[in-house]
Design a protein around this motif. Sequence first.
Motif, PDB file in Angstrom:
ATOM      1  N   GLY A 129       0.806  -1.216   0.000  1.00  0.00           N
ATOM      2  CA  GLY A 129       0.000   0.000   0.000  1.00  0.00           C
ATOM      3  C   GLY A 129       0.839   1.265   0.000  1.00  0.00           C
ATOM      4  O   GLY A 129       0.318   2.373   0.078  1.00  0.00           O
ATOM      5  N   GLU A 130       2.159   1.128  -0.096  1.00  0.00           N
ATOM      6  CA  GLU A 130       3.079   2.264  -0.106  1.00  0.00           C
ATOM      7  C   GLU A 130       2.931   3.049  -1.407  1.00  0.00           C
ATOM      8  O   GLU A 130       2.893   2.481  -2.494  1.00  0.00           O
ATOM      9  CB  GLU A 130       4.512   1.751   0.027  1.00  0.00           C
ATOM     10  N   THR A 131       2.832   4.379  -1.297  1.00  0.00           N
ATOM     11  CA  THR A 131       2.716   5.231  -2.476  1.00  0.00           C
ATOM     12  C   THR A 131       4.065   5.353  -3.167  1.00  0.00           C
ATOM     13  O   THR A 131       5.065   5.699  -2.557  1.00  0.00           O
ATOM     14  CB  THR A 131       2.209   6.631  -2.091  1.00  0.00           C
ATOM     15  N   VAL A 132       4.067   5.042  -4.465  1.00  0.00           N
ATOM     16  CA  VAL A 132       5.272   5.143  -5.279  1.00  0.00           C
ATOM     17  C   VAL A 132       5.323   6.507  -5.956  1.00  0.00           C
ATOM     18  O   VAL A 132       6.358   7.160  -5.993  1.00  0.00           O
ATOM     19  CB  VAL A 132       5.314   4.023  -6.342  1.00  0.00           C
ATOM     20  N   LYS A 133       4.181   6.949  -6.472  1.00  0.00           N
ATOM     21  CA  LYS A 133       4.105   8.229  -7.182  1.00  0.00           C
ATOM     22  C   LYS A 133       2.664   8.723  -7.121  1.00  0.00           C
ATOM     23  O   LYS A 133       1.733   7.967  -7.349  1.00  0.00           O
ATOM     24  CB  LYS A 133       4.554   8.049  -8.636  1.00  0.00           C
ATOM     25  N   ALA A 134       2.502   9.981  -6.795  1.00  0.00           N
ATOM     26  CA  ALA A 134       1.181  10.611  -6.805  1.00  0.00           C
ATOM     27  C   ALA A 134       1.325  11.965  -7.481  1.00  0.00           C
ATOM     28  O   ALA A 134       2.389  12.583  -7.431  1.00  0.00           O
ATOM     29  CB  ALA A 134       0.650  10.774  -5.392  1.00  0.00           C
ATOM     30  N   GLY A 135       0.261  12.407  -8.100  1.00  0.00           N
ATOM     31  CA  GLY A 135       0.324  13.708  -8.743  1.00  0.00           C
ATOM     32  C   GLY A 135      -0.963  14.058  -9.438  1.00  0.00           C
ATOM     33  O   GLY A 135      -1.952  13.327  -9.382  1.00  0.00           O
TER      34      GLY A 135
END
Length: 181
Positions: A129-135
């Motif tokens: 559930g770790e965020t790799v990339k958000a935008g």
Amino acid sequence: MSLSDIAGFRHRSLGFVAGALSLAALGGCQVRPLYSDGPTGSTSIALAAIEISEADDRVEQEVRNALVFLTSRGQGEPVNPQYHLALSVSHRTMGVLYESTDNDHDDDDAGAGRIVVKADYNLTKTATGETVKAGNRTAVALVDFPQQEFAKIRAVRDGENRAAKELAEIIGADLAAALGR
């Protein structure tokens, strides 16, 4: 050795030193192609392992379809995804130029416009559930609005499709850059 020879030597020496320092600074820079590892490399494999959330409307479906094609290189959605991309797309159509017909200002029709398609996205690892990339990203398509109603509807749809494809390419590049690290 004359004074002018010494001054020329110093000027050339400073130029050499400045050039050497510039090259040393550039040596730390790293520029490489986004898919430098080829179609079977780690970036391509990671991109092909992305599952994309379901779409809520036609424009979001266009963005999703283009992303599925881009990330999997035409192979379709993964069976065992390692990443999940939560995607939320919104769009709106705006008139930009207005033309007055028969000098009647009550019937102003837009002669040109733009379609704005925006997306918020969040790429997470499926296991943790770790965020790799958000935008969030935006794409704009310019359109001409003809007087005929069906042609106007078709122009809007074509503009939405163009903006959706462009938006998918921008997001795809973001994802590839994040997974290529």
